[in-house]
Design an enzyme around this catalytic site. Structure first.
Site, short mmCIF file in Angstrom:
data_model
loop_
_atom_site.label_atom_id
_atom_site.label_comp_id
_atom_site.label_asym_id
_atom_site.label_seq_id
_atom_site.Cartn_x
_atom_site.Cartn_y
_atom_site.Cartn_z
N GLY A 57 12.68 -17.75 -27.81
CA GLY A 57 12.39 -19.08 -28.76
C GLY A 57 13.33 -18.98 -29.84
O GLY A 57 13.30 -20.18 -30.49
N SER A 58 13.82 -18.00 -30.36
CA SER A 58 15.03 -18.08 -31.32
C SER A 58 16.12 -18.24 -31.18
O SER A 58 17.14 -18.54 -32.15
CB SER A 58 14.53 -16.81 -32.33
OG SER A 58 13.35 -16.45 -32.94
N SER A 99 15.78 -14.96 -35.98
CA SER A 99 14.85 -14.10 -35.23
C SER A 99 13.41 -14.54 -36.05
O SER A 99 13.28 -14.22 -37.21
CB SER A 99 14.89 -12.58 -35.29
OG SER A 99 13.73 -11.96 -35.00
N SER A 101 10.38 -13.47 -36.04
CA SER A 101 9.54 -12.21 -36.33
C SER A 101 10.58 -11.46 -37.41
O SER A 101 10.05 -10.79 -38.43
CB SER A 101 9.00 -11.50 -35.39
OG SER A 101 10.35 -10.95 -34.56
N THR A 104 13.00 -8.58 -33.84
CA THR A 104 13.62 -8.36 -32.46
C THR A 104 14.89 -7.46 -32.60
O THR A 104 15.74 -7.66 -33.22
CB THR A 104 14.11 -9.85 -31.91
OG1 THR A 104 12.74 -10.57 -31.84
CG2 THR A 104 14.55 -9.79 -30.39
N ARG A 151 8.28 -19.75 -30.17
CA ARG A 151 8.89 -20.81 -29.58
C ARG A 151 8.25 -22.19 -29.88
O ARG A 151 9.02 -23.27 -29.51
CB ARG A 151 8.47 -20.81 -28.09
CG ARG A 151 7.00 -20.54 -27.85
CD ARG A 151 6.65 -20.31 -26.19
NE ARG A 151 5.25 -19.85 -26.16
CZ ARG A 151 4.26 -18.95 -26.32
NH1 ARG A 151 4.80 -18.09 -27.04
NH2 ARG A 151 3.09 -19.21 -25.89
N GLU A 236 6.52 -19.31 -20.48
CA GLU A 236 5.98 -18.64 -21.66
C GLU A 236 4.49 -19.41 -21.46
O GLU A 236 3.52 -18.71 -21.86
CB GLU A 236 6.41 -18.40 -22.93
CG GLU A 236 7.49 -17.60 -23.08
CD GLU A 236 8.33 -17.56 -24.34
OE1 GLU A 236 7.76 -17.09 -25.02
OE2 GLU A 236 9.61 -18.12 -24.22
N HIS A 252 27.76 -27.38 -6.62
CA HIS A 252 28.43 -26.76 -5.85
C HIS A 252 28.06 -25.54 -5.23
O HIS A 252 28.53 -24.59 -4.63
CB HIS A 252 29.74 -26.29 -6.86
CG HIS A 252 30.53 -27.41 -7.45
ND1 HIS A 252 31.69 -28.00 -6.64
CD2 HIS A 252 30.40 -28.08 -8.34
CE1 HIS A 252 32.10 -28.96 -7.38
NE2 HIS A 252 31.43 -29.23 -8.37
N LYS A 346 7.44 -5.20 -25.64
CA LYS A 346 8.01 -4.92 -27.20
C LYS A 346 7.45 -3.77 -27.51
O LYS A 346 8.21 -2.93 -28.15
CB LYS A 346 7.75 -6.18 -27.86
CG LYS A 346 8.55 -7.56 -27.51
CD LYS A 346 8.56 -8.56 -28.58
CE LYS A 346 9.22 -9.54 -28.48
NZ LYS A 346 9.27 -10.95 -29.27
C1 F6R Z 1 7.67 -16.30 -28.26
C2 F6R Z 1 8.83 -16.47 -27.73
C3 F6R Z 1 9.79 -15.37 -27.42
C4 F6R Z 1 10.45 -14.93 -28.84
C5 F6R Z 1 11.42 -13.68 -28.39
C6 F6R Z 1 12.24 -13.22 -29.82
O1 F6R Z 1 6.86 -17.50 -28.61
O2 F6R Z 1 9.26 -17.63 -27.75
O3 F6R Z 1 10.72 -15.69 -26.62
O4 F6R Z 1 11.18 -15.98 -29.35
O5 F6R Z 1 10.79 -12.56 -27.86
O6 F6R Z 1 11.44 -13.03 -30.74
P1 F6R Z 1 11.76 -13.60 -32.26
O7 F6R Z 1 11.75 -14.94 -31.99
O8 F6R Z 1 10.71 -13.19 -33.21
O9 F6R Z 1 13.01 -12.89 -32.50
#
Ligand code: F6R
Length: 352
Positions: A57-58, A99, A101, A104, A151, A236, A252, A346
């Site tokens: 999502g980032s 990111s 959070s 990541t 996301r 998700e 193709h 994770k």
């Molecule tokens: C959760 C989501 C995930 C996170 C990914 C990376 O809602 O969309 O795809 O985006 O796991 O984590 P972040 O975004 O915190 O770096």
């Protein structure tokens, strides 16, 4: 369940995913305004390459920005979804570590590599280790104030990039397109909202039509990464198989899986994204895809993006996909917010 049963929303959507999707247009506006006045370090202007490093999502905001840059014919933006960085990253590159959070590990590894190579670095995050490491190194951090799953923060992973690109002098002023994109999303919002009955709500109606099938989303040009966004959101939010394909490449190869001879034709539902900004050749390819699907009797639907600018078409198609993924979650009886397997992965990765 029926999508017009409001009790079901309260039972399944305990963490308020619907409200976050509803808030996307306002979030885009807030993110854009915050980024226009953000103190962007002066030395970023000379960067010859721009790489957005992020996952899930980032990362998707980077993809959408890259598509728009390519569509408008401006300096390329590339997206890196992995540990480290590609070899071309050097001191003349601006690496934007995105990111939500800030925890990541792949993105943290990219940021470390960017610092090691002397690249210019900018972070977009709510905090976490990424913000702390940036503070130690004196690196600029664009703060993401939104509370919710990463996301749902798409406004914050895309619109600041658009603002930065124009402020760095590698894109035109997109303020009119941003205004149109938000206005178009707001115009459509009521009709896609849970309070709009299925009969007049295209997102609910499409989710009903898809039912238990796996979704394949097809996009082209400025809608290429929108197709990817649909896939990510269905995976998700709805916890369901979804895939994405891009034209012209799909003509193709993948198109043969959409023909009369396809062995698993009943298991899939194809969503064909369509925007008026497609070039004439791409519009023809899109029409022919619909014709092939029709001829083969494969369940499909053309989803036409609204608005004139490429950005408005991208964002209206994103909004529709976000709502479809939400309704699919409810139809399948799953909480659209919880990500039990991603969380488990994770945790396990952090242990070893
Ligand atoms: C959760 C989501 C995930 C996170 C990914 C990376 O809602 O969309 O795809 O985006 O796991 O984590 P972040 O975004 O915190 O770096």
């Amino acid at each position: 369940m029926t999508l017009d049963d409001t009790q079901a929303y309260r039972r399944l959507d305990r963490e308020g995913m619907g409200a976050l999707i509803e808030g996307l247009p306002a979030q885009c506006r807030a993110a854009w305004e915050q980024a226009l006045t953000f103190p962007l370090p002066h030395e970023y202007r000379g960067a010859r390459r721009i790489v957005v490093a992020g996952m899930g999502g980032s990362a998707i905001g980077g993809d959408l920005a890259a598509d728009l840059q390519a569509f408008d014919g401006y300096a390329p933006v590339s997206v890196h979804r992995d540990y480290g960085l590609p070899p071309l990253v050097d001191q003349d590159t601006l690496v934007i570590a995105s990111s939500y959070s800030g925890h990541t590990e792949e993105t943290l590894s990219s940021a470390e590599e960017a610092w090691a190579r002397g690249a210019r670095v900018l972070a977009m995050t709510t905090g976490g280790k990424l913000a702390r490491r940036c503070q130690d190194r004196g690196t600029a951090v664009f703060p993401v104030p939104l509370k919710g799953p990463p996301r749902t923060a798409l406004g914050y992973s895309l619109f600041p990039l658009l603002a930065f690109l124009q402020r760095l002098g590698v894109a035109r002023d997109r303020a009119p397109d941003v205004g149109e994109a938000i206005a178009e999303m707001e115009r459509l919002a009521g009709g896609l909202h849970p309070s709009a009955a299925t009969a007049g709500n295209p997102a609910k109606a499409l989710a009903e039509r898809i039912g238990e099938r796996a979704v394949v989303t097809l996009g082209a040009q400025h809608l290429t990464s929108v197709a990817r966004r649909w896939k990510c959101q269905i995976a998700e939010n709805s916890k369901a198989w979804a895939f994405w394909e891009a034209l012209p490449e799909a003509h193709h190869n993948a198109i043969e899986a959409m023909g009369e001879q396809s062995v698993n034709r009943d298991g899939f539902f194809v969503v064909l994204l369509r925007g008026d900004a497609y070039s004439p050749r791409m519009a023809r390819r899109s029409d022919l895809t619909a014709e092939a699907l029709e001829r083969a009797g494969i369940p499909h639907q053309v989803v036409s993006a609204a608005g004139e600018s490429a950005l408005a078409q991208m964002m209206t198609a994103v909004l529709m996909g976000d709502w479809v993924s939400y309704y699919l979650a409810l139809l399948r009886g799953v909480d659209p917010t919880a990500l039990p397997i991603i969380d488990w992965l994770k945790e396990r990765m952090a242990e070893g």
